[in-house]
Scaffold this active site. Structure first.
Site, PDB file in Angstrom:
ATOM      1  N   LEU A 218     -28.160   9.938 -20.963  1.00 27.04           N
ATOM      2  CA  LEU A 218     -28.585   8.668 -20.305  1.00 27.04           C
ATOM      3  C   LEU A 218     -29.725   9.017 -19.152  1.00 27.04           C
ATOM      4  CD1 LEU A 218     -28.289   5.587 -19.671  1.00 27.04           C
ATOM      5  CD2 LEU A 218     -26.356   6.308 -18.186  1.00 27.04           C
TER       6      LEU A 218
ATOM      7  N   SER B  78     -35.611  -2.500  -1.875  1.00 33.13           N
ATOM      8  CA  SER B  78     -37.140  -3.208  -2.143  1.00 33.13           C
ATOM      9  C   SER B  78     -37.793  -2.829  -0.969  1.00 33.13           C
ATOM     10  CB  SER B  78     -36.925  -4.450  -2.322  1.00 33.13           C
ATOM     11  OG  SER B  78     -36.582  -5.247  -1.366  1.00 33.13           O
TER      12      SER B  78
ATOM     13  N   HIS C 217     -21.675  -2.633   0.364  1.00 33.99           N
ATOM     14  CA  HIS C 217     -22.652  -1.378  -0.230  1.00 33.99           C
ATOM     15  C   HIS C 217     -21.735  -0.352  -0.506  1.00 33.99           C
ATOM     16  CE1 HIS C 217     -26.059  -3.900   1.135  1.00 33.99           C
ATOM     17  NE2 HIS C 217     -25.882  -3.486   2.288  1.00 33.99           N
TER      18      HIS C 217
ATOM     19  N   SER D 190     -37.419 -11.244  -7.179  1.00 39.94           N
ATOM     20  CA  SER D 190     -37.521 -10.368  -6.069  1.00 39.94           C
ATOM     21  C   SER D 190     -38.321  -9.367  -6.314  1.00 39.94           C
ATOM     22  CB  SER D 190     -36.189  -9.920  -5.366  1.00 39.94           C
ATOM     23  OG  SER D 190     -35.474 -11.086  -5.122  1.00 39.94           O
TER      24      SER D 190
ATOM     25  N   ARG E 268     -20.923  -6.206   6.160  1.00 40.57           N
ATOM     26  CA  ARG E 268     -21.927  -6.049   4.969  1.00 40.57           C
ATOM     27  C   ARG E 268     -21.783  -4.628   4.296  1.00 40.57           C
ATOM     28  NH1 ARG E 268     -25.669  -9.506   4.018  1.00 40.57           N
ATOM     29  NH2 ARG E 268     -27.026  -7.696   3.365  1.00 40.57           N
TER      30      ARG E 268
ATOM     31  N   ARG F 160     -33.747 -15.389  -9.248  1.00 47.59           N
ATOM     32  CA  ARG F 160     -35.037 -14.780  -8.954  1.00 47.59           C
ATOM     33  C   ARG F 160     -35.169 -13.397  -9.357  1.00 47.59           C
ATOM     34  NH1 ARG F 160     -33.251 -16.839  -3.881  1.00 47.59           N
ATOM     35  NH2 ARG F 160     -32.147 -15.106  -2.943  1.00 47.59           N
TER      36      ARG F 160
ATOM     37  N   ASP G  39     -27.115  -7.500  -6.572  1.00 50.85           N
ATOM     38  CA  ASP G  39     -27.180  -8.261  -5.436  1.00 50.85           C
ATOM     39  C   ASP G  39     -25.834  -8.923  -5.037  1.00 50.85           C
ATOM     40  OD1 ASP G  39     -28.507  -9.766  -3.536  1.00 50.85           O
ATOM     41  OD2 ASP G  39     -29.169 -11.144  -4.553  1.00 50.85           O
TER      42      ASP G  39
ATOM     43  N   ASN H 153     -23.846  -7.840  -2.221  1.00 50.02           N
ATOM     44  CA  ASN H 153     -22.953  -6.850  -1.660  1.00 50.02           C
ATOM     45  C   ASN H 153     -22.447  -7.413  -0.256  1.00 50.02           C
ATOM     46  OD1 ASN H 153     -23.334  -4.910  -3.705  1.00 50.02           O
ATOM     47  ND2 ASN H 153     -24.532  -3.580  -2.236  1.00 50.02           N
ATOM     48  N   GLY H 154     -23.412  -7.920   0.316  1.00 52.93           N
ATOM     49  CA  GLY H 154     -23.065  -8.397   1.775  1.00 52.93           C
ATOM     50  C   GLY H 154     -22.224  -9.667   1.821  1.00 52.93           C
ATOM     51  N   ARG H 155     -22.586 -10.642   0.824  1.00 46.51           N
ATOM     52  CA  ARG H 155     -21.848 -11.995   0.964  1.00 46.51           C
ATOM     53  C   ARG H 155     -20.482 -11.322   0.317  1.00 46.51           C
ATOM     54  NH1 ARG H 155     -25.511 -14.668  -3.043  1.00 46.51           N
ATOM     55  NH2 ARG H 155     -26.665 -12.758  -2.869  1.00 46.51           N
ATOM     56  N   TRP H 156     -20.289 -10.396  -0.708  1.00 49.68           N
ATOM     57  CA  TRP H 156     -18.939 -10.081  -1.226  1.00 49.68           C
ATOM     58  C   TRP H 156     -18.154  -9.439  -0.016  1.00 49.68           C
ATOM     59  CZ3 TRP H 156     -16.205  -5.408  -1.088  1.00 49.68           C
ATOM     60  CH2 TRP H 156     -15.294  -5.203  -1.957  1.00 49.68           C
TER      61      TRP H 156
HETATM   62  C1  IPE Z   1     -32.945  -7.729  -4.088  1.00 52.80           C
HETATM   63  O1  IPE Z   1     -31.941  -8.201  -3.375  1.00 52.80           O
HETATM   64  C2  IPE Z   1     -33.418  -6.274  -4.027  1.00 52.80           C
HETATM   65  C3  IPE Z   1     -32.428  -5.365  -4.361  1.00 52.80           C
HETATM   66  C4  IPE Z   1     -31.256  -5.675  -5.106  1.00 52.80           C
HETATM   67  C5  IPE Z   1     -32.626  -4.170  -3.954  1.00 52.80           C
HETATM   68  P1  IPE Z   1     -32.090  -8.809  -2.118  1.00 52.80           P
HETATM   69  O2  IPE Z   1     -31.138  -9.340  -1.584  1.00 52.80           O
HETATM   70  O3  IPE Z   1     -33.071  -8.122  -1.197  1.00 52.80           O
HETATM   71  O4  IPE Z   1     -33.378 -10.163  -2.584  1.00 52.80           O
HETATM   72  P2  IPE Z   1     -33.595 -11.632  -2.023  1.00 52.80           P
HETATM   73  O5  IPE Z   1     -34.011 -11.142  -0.635  1.00 52.80           O
HETATM   74  O6  IPE Z   1     -32.356 -12.374  -1.978  1.00 52.80           O
HETATM   75  O7  IPE Z   1     -34.722 -12.173  -2.974  1.00 52.80           O
HETATM   76  C1  IPE Z   2     -27.639  -6.160  -2.568  1.00 49.97           C
HETATM   77  O1  IPE Z   2     -26.898  -6.712  -1.860  1.00 49.97           O
HETATM   78  C2  IPE Z   2     -27.986  -4.455  -2.127  1.00 49.97           C
HETATM   79  C3  IPE Z   2     -29.438  -4.604  -1.616  1.00 49.97           C
HETATM   80  C4  IPE Z   2     -30.304  -5.388  -1.521  1.00 49.97           C
HETATM   81  C5  IPE Z   2     -29.613  -3.274  -0.683  1.00 49.97           C
HETATM   82  P1  IPE Z   2     -27.430  -7.436  -0.547  1.00 49.97           P
HETATM   83  O2  IPE Z   2     -27.389  -6.432   0.623  1.00 49.97           O
HETATM   84  O3  IPE Z   2     -28.675  -8.150  -0.472  1.00 49.97           O
HETATM   85  O4  IPE Z   2     -26.394  -8.473  -0.483  1.00 49.97           O
HETATM   86  P2  IPE Z   2     -26.303 -10.429  -0.034  1.00 49.97           P
HETATM   87  O5  IPE Z   2     -27.373 -10.571  -1.039  1.00 49.97           O
HETATM   88  O6  IPE Z   2     -26.776 -10.138   1.289  1.00 49.97           O
HETATM   89  O7  IPE Z   2     -25.039 -10.711  -0.099  1.00 49.97           O
HETATM   90 MG    MG Z   3     -29.151  -9.886  -1.398  1.00 49.18          MG
END
Ligand code: IPE
Ligand code: IPE
Ligand code: MG
Length: 245
Positions: free
Chosen positions: A132, A66, A38, A197, A34, A195, A21, A23-26
């Protein structure tokens, strides 16, 4: 000095599951789109796979997409699917070179057809590998998986293939998409969210949880070693007292 040297070789988790989790905020924190997060996240996957193979982890599960992620903007979903196809295709030779087997869990039929085909091909091409096992959770959610399992158990009870008295933890596990995969000893989530999720709810009943503030693109080999060292300091009691274990 690498933290790798501090890992006890005889107590490495057999199965590590990771909620990748942040990737987008990074990316946003660096003034990027965003999607750049990824893309960089793929490099973390590569590093963690390599480190896991080196220290003898047998199963490594990545939560990549998810069921709920389908509700993201279409452009992001499309970009993620494109990245998946490209990455899976590019990684197969290295997976084979390193004796790594690929598996998929989740509602794979919900994926675009090109992703399904590419993924299926990569699974077949690496099926003979014995090192693995890397499990990718795609269009996965635990409630989806449990709902399916309940449907199928009822169907098999009705058809006389399973007796109601046969229903046990083991039987339920065998109806999940993770059948034949041992439950994870260690579950890691990045990005400072505490969490689950909708991930592996049944399978993590006794997993050790490790949370880190690092965003997924920042999580590399040393961060994995740190999580394993932390895991190795814990006493897993499974309901017993400290004296008993
Ligand atoms: C959880 O991340 C799902 C995956 C890492 C694929 P999300 O970014 O979707 O989770 P929430 O919505 O913050 O709980
Ligand atoms: C996790 O990073 C990757 C996926 C859920 C596909 P996010 O895309 O959820 O990044 P944030 O949580 O918005 O920073
Ligand atoms: Mg996320």
């Amino acid at each position: 000095m690498s933290k790798k040297d501090q890992i006890q070789k005889n107590n490495v988790p057999v199965h590590i599951a990771i909620i990748m989790d942040g990737n987008g905020r990074w990316a946003k924190a660096r003034g990027e789109e965003r999607f750049v997060g990824h893309q960089e996240g793929v490099n973390s996957v590569r590093a963690v796979v390599e480190a896991s193979a080196e220290i003898g982890v047998k199963y490594l599960t990545f939560y990549a997409f998810s069921t709920e992620n389908w509700s993201r903007p279409k452009a992001e979903v499309d970009a993620l699917m494109g990245l998946l196809v490209k990455t899976i295709k590019a990684e197969v030779p290295d997976l084979n070179k390193n004796n790594i087997r690929l598996l998929g869990i989740g509602n794979l039929k919900a994926l675009p057809i090109d992703v399904q085909e590419e993924f299926e091909e990569a699974i077949q091409e690496t099926a003979h590998n014995t090192g693995l096992t890397v499990v990718i959770a795609l269009s996965y959610s635990s409630r989806w998986e449990l709902k399916n399992a309940i449907h199928n158990i009822i169907k098999d009870v009705k058809q006389g293939q399973v007796k109601e008295s046969d229903i046990s933890d083991e039987l339920i596990s065998s109806y999940l998409t993770t059948k034949n995969i041992p439950d994870p000893e260690l579950l890691i989530r990045t990005s400072g969210e505490y969490r689950i999720s909708n991930f592996l709810l049944w399978q993590i009943a006794y997993s050790e949880l490790f949370f880190t503030d690092k965003f997924w693109p920042e999580f590399r080999k040393e961060e994995l070693y740190e999580a394993i060292i932390d895991y190795q300091k814990r006493e897993r009691r499974f309901g017993k007292t400290s004296e008993q274990v």
